[in-house]
Motif scaffolding. Sequence first.
Motif, PDB file in Angstrom:
ATOM      1  N   PRO A 269     -49.603  36.168 132.585  1.00 16.33           N
ATOM      2  CA  PRO A 269     -49.274  37.571 132.869  1.00 16.33           C
ATOM      3  C   PRO A 269     -48.503  38.234 131.736  1.00 16.33           C
ATOM      4  N   SER A 270     -48.300  39.535 131.851  1.00 13.29           N
ATOM      5  CA  SER A 270     -47.579  40.323 130.842  1.00 13.29           C
ATOM      6  C   SER A 270     -46.198  39.735 130.573  1.00 13.29           C
ATOM      7  N   ALA A 271     -45.856  39.706 129.299  1.00 16.06           N
ATOM      8  CA  ALA A 271     -44.517  39.281 128.871  1.00 16.06           C
ATOM      9  C   ALA A 271     -44.163  37.854 129.280  1.00 16.06           C
TER      10      ALA A 271
ATOM     11  N   GLU B 149     -54.927  38.019 119.319  1.00 19.20           N
ATOM     12  CA  GLU B 149     -54.148  38.645 120.397  1.00 19.20           C
ATOM     13  C   GLU B 149     -55.117  39.577 121.121  1.00 19.20           C
ATOM     14  N   SER B 150     -55.783  39.071 122.154  1.00 20.18           N
ATOM     15  CA  SER B 150     -56.843  39.884 122.765  1.00 20.18           C
ATOM     16  C   SER B 150     -56.292  41.143 123.425  1.00 20.18           C
ATOM     17  N   GLY B 151     -55.063  41.080 123.913  1.00 17.71           N
ATOM     18  CA  GLY B 151     -54.468  42.264 124.546  1.00 17.71           C
ATOM     19  C   GLY B 151     -54.421  43.446 123.582  1.00 17.71           C
TER      20      GLY B 151
ATOM     21  N   LEU C 178     -56.648  44.319 121.515  1.00 16.01           N
ATOM     22  CA  LEU C 178     -57.941  45.013 121.518  1.00 16.01           C
ATOM     23  C   LEU C 178     -58.012  45.999 122.692  1.00 16.01           C
ATOM     24  N   TYR C 179     -57.545  45.555 123.864  1.00 15.36           N
ATOM     25  CA  TYR C 179     -57.529  46.463 125.017  1.00 15.36           C
ATOM     26  C   TYR C 179     -56.562  47.619 124.771  1.00 15.36           C
ATOM     27  N   ARG C 180     -55.447  47.307 124.142  1.00 17.25           N
ATOM     28  CA  ARG C 180     -54.478  48.371 123.830  1.00 17.25           C
ATOM     29  C   ARG C 180     -55.079  49.352 122.824  1.00 17.25           C
ATOM     30  N   LEU C 181     -55.862  48.838 121.868  1.00 11.99           N
ATOM     31  CA  LEU C 181     -56.484  49.727 120.876  1.00 11.99           C
ATOM     32  C   LEU C 181     -57.501  50.658 121.526  1.00 11.99           C
TER      33      LEU C 181
ATOM     34  N   ALA D 121     -54.010  50.307 129.044  1.00  9.98           N
ATOM     35  CA  ALA D 121     -54.859  49.155 128.687  1.00  9.98           C
ATOM     36  C   ALA D 121     -55.244  48.378 129.942  1.00  9.98           C
ATOM     37  N   SER D 122     -54.283  48.153 130.820  1.00  5.39           N
ATOM     38  CA  SER D 122     -54.557  47.398 132.047  1.00  5.39           C
ATOM     39  C   SER D 122     -55.579  48.146 132.909  1.00  5.39           C
ATOM     40  N   THR D 123     -55.493  49.465 132.921  1.00  2.56           N
ATOM     41  CA  THR D 123     -56.431  50.258 133.730  1.00  2.56           C
ATOM     42  C   THR D 123     -57.852  50.217 133.166  1.00  2.56           C
TER      43      THR D 123
ATOM     44  N   VAL E 119     -66.485  47.848 129.340  1.00  2.98           N
ATOM     45  CA  VAL E 119     -65.503  47.746 128.251  1.00  2.98           C
ATOM     46  C   VAL E 119     -65.320  46.269 127.888  1.00  2.98           C
ATOM     47  N   ARG E 120     -65.221  45.403 128.904  1.00  7.08           N
ATOM     48  CA  ARG E 120     -65.002  43.970 128.648  1.00  7.08           C
ATOM     49  C   ARG E 120     -66.185  43.375 127.882  1.00  7.08           C
ATOM     50  N   THR E 121     -67.395  43.772 128.278  1.00 12.70           N
ATOM     51  CA  THR E 121     -68.574  43.256 127.582  1.00 12.70           C
ATOM     52  C   THR E 121     -68.575  43.722 126.131  1.00 12.70           C
TER      53      THR E 121
ATOM     54  N   ASP F   4     -54.734  34.371 122.768  1.00 12.08           N
ATOM     55  CA  ASP F   4     -53.967  34.632 123.989  1.00 12.08           C
ATOM     56  C   ASP F   4     -54.484  35.861 124.715  1.00 12.08           C
ATOM     57  N   GLY F   5     -54.332  35.847 126.046  1.00 11.95           N
ATOM     58  CA  GLY F   5     -54.802  36.986 126.841  1.00 11.95           C
ATOM     59  C   GLY F   5     -54.759  36.700 128.319  1.00 11.95           C
ATOM     60  N   ARG F   6     -55.798  37.159 129.021  1.00  9.85           N
ATOM     61  CA  ARG F   6     -55.880  36.952 130.473  1.00  9.85           C
ATOM     62  C   ARG F   6     -57.086  36.085 130.836  1.00  9.85           C
ATOM     63  N   ASP F   7     -58.146  36.178 130.007  1.00 12.04           N
ATOM     64  CA  ASP F   7     -59.402  35.501 130.353  1.00 12.04           C
ATOM     65  C   ASP F   7     -59.925  34.649 129.188  1.00 12.04           C
ATOM     66  N   MET F   8     -59.021  34.185 128.327  1.00  5.06           N
ATOM     67  CA  MET F   8     -59.464  33.378 127.181  1.00  5.06           C
ATOM     68  C   MET F   8     -60.110  32.079 127.660  1.00  5.06           C
ATOM     69  N   GLY F   9     -59.466  31.413 128.612  1.00  3.68           N
ATOM     70  CA  GLY F   9     -59.967  30.124 129.095  1.00  3.68           C
ATOM     71  C   GLY F   9     -61.082  30.262 130.114  1.00  3.68           C
TER      72      GLY F   9
ATOM     73  N   GLN G  58     -52.718  44.579 139.147  1.00  2.00           N
ATOM     74  CA  GLN G  58     -53.978  45.200 138.720  1.00  2.00           C
ATOM     75  C   GLN G  58     -54.847  44.186 137.955  1.00  2.00           C
ATOM     76  N   ASP G  59     -54.220  43.392 137.068  1.00  2.00           N
ATOM     77  CA  ASP G  59     -54.968  42.419 136.261  1.00  2.00           C
ATOM     78  C   ASP G  59     -55.494  41.255 137.117  1.00  2.00           C
ATOM     79  N   ALA G  60     -54.696  40.863 138.116  1.00  2.00           N
ATOM     80  CA  ALA G  60     -55.086  39.697 138.919  1.00  2.00           C
ATOM     81  C   ALA G  60     -56.109  40.061 139.993  1.00  2.00           C
ATOM     82  N   ASN G  61     -56.147  41.335 140.378  1.00  2.00           N
ATOM     83  CA  ASN G  61     -57.021  41.714 141.493  1.00  2.00           C
ATOM     84  C   ASN G  61     -58.302  42.413 141.075  1.00  2.00           C
ATOM     85  N   ARG G  62     -58.546  42.566 139.770  1.00  2.00           N
ATOM     86  CA  ARG G  62     -59.776  43.261 139.371  1.00  2.00           C
ATOM     87  C   ARG G  62     -60.991  42.362 139.627  1.00  2.00           C
ATOM     88  N   ALA G  63     -62.150  43.018 139.722  1.00  2.00           N
ATOM     89  CA  ALA G  63     -63.351  42.268 140.104  1.00  2.00           C
ATOM     90  C   ALA G  63     -63.848  41.365 138.975  1.00  2.00           C
TER      91      ALA G  63
HETATM   92  O1   DC Z   1     -51.471  41.056 126.667  1.00  2.00           O
HETATM   93  P1   DC Z   1     -51.144  42.529 126.802  1.00  2.00           P
HETATM   94  O2   DC Z   1     -49.985  42.763 127.725  1.00  2.00           O
HETATM   95  O3   DC Z   1     -50.991  43.207 125.485  1.00  2.00           O
HETATM   96  O4   DC Z   1     -52.450  43.186 127.492  1.00  2.00           O
HETATM   97  C1   DC Z   1     -52.499  44.545 127.866  1.00  2.00           C
HETATM   98  C2   DC Z   1     -53.537  44.717 128.974  1.00  2.00           C
HETATM   99  O5   DC Z   1     -54.839  44.435 128.463  1.00  2.00           O
HETATM  100  C3   DC Z   1     -53.373  43.787 130.171  1.00  2.00           C
HETATM  101  O6   DC Z   1     -52.509  44.337 131.147  1.00  2.00           O
HETATM  102  C4   DC Z   1     -54.762  43.613 130.682  1.00  2.00           C
HETATM  103  C5   DC Z   1     -55.630  43.769 129.459  1.00  2.00           C
HETATM  104  N1   DC Z   1     -56.108  42.483 128.943  1.00  2.00           N
HETATM  105  C6   DC Z   1     -57.219  41.936 129.542  1.00  2.00           C
HETATM  106  O7   DC Z   1     -57.708  42.492 130.518  1.00  2.00           O
HETATM  107  N2   DC Z   1     -57.760  40.785 129.064  1.00  2.00           N
HETATM  108  C7   DC Z   1     -57.212  40.154 128.020  1.00  2.00           C
HETATM  109  N3   DC Z   1     -57.772  39.036 127.570  1.00  2.00           N
HETATM  110  C8   DC Z   1     -56.061  40.680 127.396  1.00  2.00           C
HETATM  111  C9   DC Z   1     -55.518  41.850 127.889  1.00  2.00           C
END
Ligand code: DC
Length: 224
Positions: free
Chosen positions: A13-15, A35-37, A39-42, A96-98, A105-107, A125-130, A180-185
């Motif tokens: 999760p964040s932080a 740092e995949s996050g 890219l979403y922030r960009l 970014a989370s939204t 966008v993910r694709t 590092d990120g949310r869905d790397m593994g 929001q990140d844990a409950n998305r489809a």
């Molecule tokens: O890691 P971060 O806090 O910089 O990521 C910002 C947002 O980007 C995070 O809330 C959800 C999205 N994110 C994602 O969906 N998948 C990732 N691999 C990395 C980040």
Amino acid sequence: MNLTIPVIAIDGPSASGKGTVARRVAAQLGFHYLESGALYRLVALSSQRQAVAEDNEPRLAELAAKLNIRFQGDHIYLENQEVTPDLYTEDCARRASTIARSPTVRTALLERQRDFRVPPGLVADGRDMGTVVFPDAVLKVFLTASVAARAQRRYKQLKEKGFDANLAALSRDLEARDAQDANRAVAPLKPASDAVELGSTDLSIEEVAARILAWWLERKATSK
Ligand code: DC
């Protein structure tokens, strides 16, 4: 086990401290770092600057596919302009989370992330790397920490960077983003079935990095 170009995936999760830890592990192994996050922030920042709505998926995906970005050490450039400070605001994190809920966008970002996998190896590092981006990662770590510990870390980081910060508001923002990140489809924040979970609330960054390096060495030794 795929050791051709090895990947160490660090999700959480964040932080949770994953960025600092991942950078450290990458530096120690001489590996590249994603740092995949960022890219979403960009995509979030770029779309905001171009007044693209958070729910305009086709335009967001187009933007994500065409992003002109450059990572140089700790500095990040969008259209050849440094945007590092703009990326790490709470507003950009929320946006970014939204937009990260959007499958298109993910694709659009998938191959861009996989392009970072170059010899001698990658720490991502990120949310869905593994779970999604590097399902064949040699080592998958899911890093957690209590909300209080994470809010405190984020507060310290923001203060150090000279930003105004409020601990209670940060805690609320973190929890909202986690939910929001844990409950998305698509590609929700969750440990891969073969991930090792590591709680970092009572550990220093050095201890977390040392543990990951030790796991990595174990994996390498058993795969020979
Ligand atoms: O890691 P971060 O806090 O910089 O990521 C910002 C947002 O980007 C995070 O809330 C959800 C999205 N994110 C994602 O969906 N998948 C990732 N691999 C990395 C980040």
